[in-house]
Design a protein around this motif. Structure first.
Motif, mmCIF file in Angstrom:
data_model
loop_
_atom_site.group_PDB
_atom_site.id
_atom_site.type_symbol
_atom_site.label_atom_id
_atom_site.label_comp_id
_atom_site.label_asym_id
_atom_site.label_seq_id
_atom_site.Cartn_x
_atom_site.Cartn_y
_atom_site.Cartn_z
ATOM 1 N N UNK A 21 0.888 -1.130 0.045
ATOM 2 C CA UNK A 21 0.029 0.030 0.058
ATOM 3 C C UNK A 21 0.841 1.418 -0.128
ATOM 4 N N UNK A 22 1.131 1.824 -1.268
ATOM 5 C CA UNK A 22 1.861 2.858 -1.372
ATOM 6 C C UNK A 22 1.583 4.141 -0.774
ATOM 7 N N UNK A 23 0.419 4.224 -0.350
ATOM 8 C CA UNK A 23 -0.285 5.535 0.109
ATOM 9 C C UNK A 23 -0.529 5.548 1.695
ATOM 10 N N UNK A 24 0.061 4.121 2.176
ATOM 11 C CA UNK A 24 -0.062 4.040 3.776
ATOM 12 C C UNK A 24 0.799 4.992 4.310
ATOM 13 N N UNK A 39 6.514 7.565 5.220
ATOM 14 C CA UNK A 39 7.503 8.042 6.250
ATOM 15 C C UNK A 39 8.710 7.415 6.493
ATOM 16 N N UNK A 40 8.790 5.946 5.874
ATOM 17 C CA UNK A 40 10.055 5.401 5.711
ATOM 18 C C UNK A 40 10.568 5.280 4.523
ATOM 19 N N UNK A 41 10.283 5.852 3.723
ATOM 20 C CA UNK A 41 10.735 6.132 2.073
ATOM 21 C C UNK A 41 11.154 4.617 1.424
ATOM 22 N N UNK A 42 10.005 3.856 1.959
ATOM 23 C CA UNK A 42 10.117 2.490 1.168
ATOM 24 C C UNK A 42 9.912 2.642 -0.184
ATOM 25 N N UNK A 43 9.721 3.718 -1.002
ATOM 26 C CA UNK A 43 9.517 3.518 -2.278
ATOM 27 C C UNK A 43 11.039 3.368 -2.982
ATOM 28 N N UNK A 44 11.989 3.766 -2.226
ATOM 29 C CA UNK A 44 13.425 3.536 -2.601
ATOM 30 C C UNK A 44 13.856 2.172 -2.639
ATOM 31 N N UNK A 52 0.875 -2.947 7.949
ATOM 32 C CA UNK A 52 0.103 -2.168 7.502
ATOM 33 C C UNK A 52 0.280 -1.871 6.132
ATOM 34 N N UNK A 53 1.413 -1.907 5.353
ATOM 35 C CA UNK A 53 1.551 -1.459 4.338
ATOM 36 C C UNK A 53 1.260 -2.536 3.253
ATOM 37 N N UNK A 54 0.929 -3.730 3.807
ATOM 38 C CA UNK A 54 0.540 -4.867 3.111
ATOM 39 C C UNK A 54 -0.812 -4.706 2.314
#
Length: 99
Positions: free
Chosen positions: A42-45, A50-55, A72-74
């Motif tokens: 879930x990219x909008x979570x 906040x943790x820059x997981x897009x990287x 929660x990001x799943x």
């Protein structure tokens, strides 16, 4: 869940926000879904942003570890039957597991 109940499916609910999956379970789920972990995150979570997981979207191992730490990001719900799984959005997706 109501669609599964209506169709007489036997299922177990895993509340992975309460009992998070570990990295290996997430990678196994990835195979069952036929998606990389980036396909069911879930990219909008807020935890994702906040943790820059897009990287780390292209690093399956690192993203699975992030999903373990921040469940929660799943995407949810996810339905699994044997070696197949589907994301339950829209809910009718779960019906593909019943055939």
């Amino acid at each position: 869940m109501s669609l599964l109940e209506e169709n007489g499916a036997d299922f177990t609910t895993v509340e992975y926000l309460k009992a998070p999956l570990n990295k290996d379970e997430i990678l196994s789920l990835s195979k069952k879904l036929g998606l990389k972990p980036s396909g069911f995150v879930r990219k909008n979570e807020s935890d994702f942003k906040e943790n820059n997981f897009s990287e780390i979207l292209n690093d399956d191992e690192a993203l699975a570890e992030a999903m373990e730490r921040y469940p929660k990001i799943m995407e949810r719900p996810i339905a699994v039957k044997g070696e197949k799984a589907v994301i339950g959005r829209p809910p009718e997706n779960v019906l593909t597991l019943l055939v």
